[in-house]
Design an enzyme around this catalytic site. Structure first.
Site, PDB file in Angstrom:
ATOM      1  N   THR A  28       0.822  -1.216   0.000  1.00  0.00           N
ATOM      2  CA  THR A  28       0.000   0.000   0.000  1.00  0.00           C
ATOM      3  C   THR A  28       0.856   1.266   0.000  1.00  0.00           C
ATOM      4  O   THR A  28       2.006   1.257   0.465  1.00  0.00           O
ATOM      5  CB  THR A  28      -0.906  -0.006   1.261  1.00  0.00           C
ATOM      6  OG1 THR A  28      -1.489   1.275   1.424  1.00  0.00           O
ATOM      7  CG2 THR A  28      -0.116  -0.315   2.528  1.00  0.00           C
ATOM      8  N   ASP A  29       0.250   2.360  -0.467  1.00  0.00           N
ATOM      9  CA  ASP A  29       0.936   3.660  -0.388  1.00  0.00           C
ATOM     10  C   ASP A  29       0.993   4.175   1.052  1.00  0.00           C
ATOM     11  O   ASP A  29       1.744   5.107   1.363  1.00  0.00           O
ATOM     12  CB  ASP A  29       0.258   4.695  -1.306  1.00  0.00           C
ATOM     13  CG  ASP A  29      -1.214   4.951  -0.991  1.00  0.00           C
ATOM     14  OD1 ASP A  29      -1.773   4.337  -0.052  1.00  0.00           O
ATOM     15  OD2 ASP A  29      -1.822   5.785  -1.702  1.00  0.00           O
TER      16      ASP A  29
HETATM   17  P1  NAD Z   1      -9.589  -7.668   2.061  1.00  0.00           P
HETATM   18  O1  NAD Z   1      -9.584  -7.345   3.514  1.00  0.00           O
HETATM   19  O2  NAD Z   1     -10.816  -7.407   1.264  1.00  0.00           O
HETATM   20  O3  NAD Z   1      -9.239  -9.225   1.857  1.00  0.00           O
HETATM   21  C1  NAD Z   1      -8.210  -9.864   2.550  1.00  0.00           C
HETATM   22  C2  NAD Z   1      -8.315 -11.360   2.290  1.00  0.00           C
HETATM   23  O4  NAD Z   1      -7.231 -12.006   2.966  1.00  0.00           O
HETATM   24  C3  NAD Z   1      -9.617 -11.980   2.809  1.00  0.00           C
HETATM   25  O5  NAD Z   1     -10.149 -12.875   1.855  1.00  0.00           O
HETATM   26  C4  NAD Z   1      -9.168 -12.723   4.065  1.00  0.00           C
HETATM   27  O6  NAD Z   1      -9.978 -13.867   4.357  1.00  0.00           O
HETATM   28  C5  NAD Z   1      -7.746 -13.114   3.692  1.00  0.00           C
HETATM   29  N1  NAD Z   1      -6.900 -13.325   4.873  1.00  0.00           N
HETATM   30  C6  NAD Z   1      -6.742 -12.494   5.943  1.00  0.00           C
HETATM   31  N2  NAD Z   1      -5.914 -13.040   6.847  1.00  0.00           N
HETATM   32  C7  NAD Z   1      -5.511 -14.234   6.338  1.00  0.00           C
HETATM   33  C8  NAD Z   1      -4.649 -15.255   6.798  1.00  0.00           C
HETATM   34  N3  NAD Z   1      -4.034 -15.164   7.985  1.00  0.00           N
HETATM   35  N4  NAD Z   1      -4.468 -16.346   6.021  1.00  0.00           N
HETATM   36  C9  NAD Z   1      -5.114 -16.469   4.829  1.00  0.00           C
HETATM   37  N5  NAD Z   1      -5.942 -15.532   4.337  1.00  0.00           N
HETATM   38  C10 NAD Z   1      -6.150 -14.428   5.087  1.00  0.00           C
HETATM   39  O7  NAD Z   1      -8.332  -6.914   1.469  1.00  0.00           O
HETATM   40  P2  NAD Z   1      -8.165  -6.169   0.062  1.00  0.00           P
HETATM   41  O8  NAD Z   1      -8.757  -4.816   0.155  1.00  0.00           O
HETATM   42  O9  NAD Z   1      -8.574  -7.073  -1.024  1.00  0.00           O
HETATM   43  O10 NAD Z   1      -6.581  -5.971   0.044  1.00  0.00           O
HETATM   44  C11 NAD Z   1      -5.727  -6.952  -0.557  1.00  0.00           C
HETATM   45  C12 NAD Z   1      -4.288  -6.513  -0.385  1.00  0.00           C
HETATM   46  O11 NAD Z   1      -4.088  -5.248  -1.006  1.00  0.00           O
HETATM   47  C13 NAD Z   1      -3.857  -6.343   1.076  1.00  0.00           C
HETATM   48  O12 NAD Z   1      -2.554  -6.847   1.204  1.00  0.00           O
HETATM   49  C14 NAD Z   1      -3.897  -4.838   1.291  1.00  0.00           C
HETATM   50  O13 NAD Z   1      -2.953  -4.448   2.263  1.00  0.00           O
HETATM   51  C15 NAD Z   1      -3.513  -4.337  -0.082  1.00  0.00           C
HETATM   52  N6  NAD Z   1      -4.050  -3.002  -0.400  1.00  0.00           N
HETATM   53  C16 NAD Z   1      -5.407  -2.779  -0.395  1.00  0.00           C
HETATM   54  C17 NAD Z   1      -5.885  -1.507  -0.725  1.00  0.00           C
HETATM   55  C18 NAD Z   1      -7.360  -1.216  -0.773  1.00  0.00           C
HETATM   56  O14 NAD Z   1      -7.733  -0.078  -1.062  1.00  0.00           O
HETATM   57  N7  NAD Z   1      -8.239  -2.178  -0.534  1.00  0.00           N
HETATM   58  C19 NAD Z   1      -4.998  -0.470  -1.027  1.00  0.00           C
HETATM   59  C20 NAD Z   1      -3.626  -0.733  -1.007  1.00  0.00           C
HETATM   60  C21 NAD Z   1      -3.176  -2.009  -0.709  1.00  0.00           C
END
Ligand code: NAD
Ligand code: TYD
Length: 358
Positions: free
Chosen positions: A136-137
């Protein structure tokens, strides 16, 4: 085939849909299904197409290294795309422990499993293997109004338990490249929006509360700025980095859409006024200013020149087109929203917004 972690979450499920449609290569989705993981996000995926890619799922916690070792040995992936994380800043403020466990220890276990697997691989396969870490940023901290946008060389200055845990995971990935030669790639993206986003994040939260006639909570003065990236553009960028990125490098991914939270919410309200008008009044009448998030970062912005110049990627969606698609999706998929908002969701909303004008 490739391994995707966190493929039942928001970005991971969008990625799996896109990957199977565009790349035609099999996927193993490793996800332990926390509150944010929902297999309904993956309905419609045909598990086996004759002569085509196959979708596999394993309900596994990424902290369980022994289980990961078995999955790597069984599925023999050529790449890992690592999304699994605890991802919501507000939850990290109320309960940081799970963020350290999954984002730090889980990434560590996954890196160890990949390192062990790579060491046992024969050389042509080993040289093609990639470990792509999605970050993430927010690891770069907060910008002032006139500061230049975050680039790949900006220093790390995380301010929330969430961003600190992601920063730690980025550092581990970097160390595994430099120390063990694991062929890593890291992407740092801005705020995503689009279909299948859990309705605790700003955009889907506002859409669902607006339709229910509830208040639309704006933290502080509403002038905090985020850069908004349509999830489909993000998935395309990840595919570009995976296929063409230079190992050991990091790539920033942004949507070129800086907006204040107030602008975002007003635009959402205007889109809803058009697509699902209220019987009386406007959705913006429901806006309510509530107490600010502790340590709330003021501004994020991404300088995406590196990925654009090196890999030729740039976002396709404008904020207007992406938001319209997103609102349209939520209007057509209210059953999905109802299913993900079970008892634990209601408990969270009561806890996070207690004492506010909600
Ligand atoms: P989300 O919270 O919607 O989904 C996370 C997923 O990871 C879920 O399906 C959850 O069940 C799974 N998970 C969590 N803990 C786990 C574990 N211990 N073992 C196995 N699975 C596990 O997240 P997202 O918004 O889809 O984000 C995905 C990635 O992108 C993350 O790494 C997040 O940091 C990064 N990110 C997201 C955003 C955003 O705006 N959503 C922005 C920048 C970066
Ligand atoms: P969010 O979607 O939680 O993403 P992040 O914290 O990772 O940027 O929040 C986006 C912005 O919207 C952020 O500045 C906090 C603000 N916000 C509100 O004003 N009200 C809310 O109810 C939520 C959830 C977020």
């Amino acid at each position: 085939m490739i391994i995707v972690t966190g493929g039942a979450g928001f970005i991971g499920s969008n990625f799996i849909h896109r990957w199977l449609e565009s790349q035609g290569e099999s996927v193993l989705n490793i996800d332990c299904l926390t509150y944010a993981g929902n297999l309904e996000n993956l309905t419609g995926i045909r598990t086996s197409v004759p002569g085509g890619p196959t979708y596999y799922f394993s309900r596994t916690d990424i902290c369980d290294q022994a289980a990961l070792d078995v999955l790597f040995a069984k599925y023999q992936p050529r790449a890992v795309v690592h999304f699994a994380a605890e991802s919501h800043v507000d939850r990290s403020i109320i309960g940081p422990a799970e963020f350290i466990r999954t984002n730090v220890n889980g990434t560590f276990a996954l890196l160890e499993a990949a390192k062990k697997y790579l060491r046992a691989l024969a050389s042509p396969e080993a040289s093609k293997f990639r470990f792509l870490h999605v970050s993430t940023d927010e690891v770069f901290g907060s910008l002032g109004e006139n500061d230049p946008a975050f680039s790949e060389t900006s220093s790390y200055a995380p301010n929330s338990p969430y961003s600190a845990s992601k920063a730690a995971s980025d550092h581990l990935v970097r160390a595994y490249f430099h120390t063990y030669g694991l062929p890593t790639l890291t992407t740092n993206c801005s705020n995503n929006y689009g279909p299948y986003q859990f309705p605790e994040k700003l955009i889907p939260l506002v859409v669902s509360r607006a339709l229910e006639g509830q208040s639309l909570p704006i933290y502080g003065d509403g002038r905090n700025i985020r850069d908004w990236l349509y999830v489909g553009d993000h998935c395309d960028a990840i595919i570009e980095v995976l296929e063409k990125g230079r190992v050991g490098e990091t790539y920033n991914i942004g949507g070129l859409n800086e907006r204040t939270n107030l602008e975002v919410v007003h635009q959402l309200c205007a889109t809803l006024d058009e697509l699902r008008p209220k019987q009386s009044g406007k959705y913006s009448d429901q806006i309510a200013f509530v107490k600010d998030r502790p340590g709330h970062d003021r501004r994020y912005a991404i300088d995406a020149r590196k990925i654009s110049e090196e890999l030729g990627w740039k976002p396709v969606e404008s904020f207007e087109s992406g938001l319209r698609k997103t609102v349209g999706w939520y209007l057509e998929n209210q059953g999905w929203v109802d299913h993900v908002r079970d008892g634990s969701y209601r408990d969270w909303i009561n806890r996070n917004y207690s004492g506010d004008a909600a």
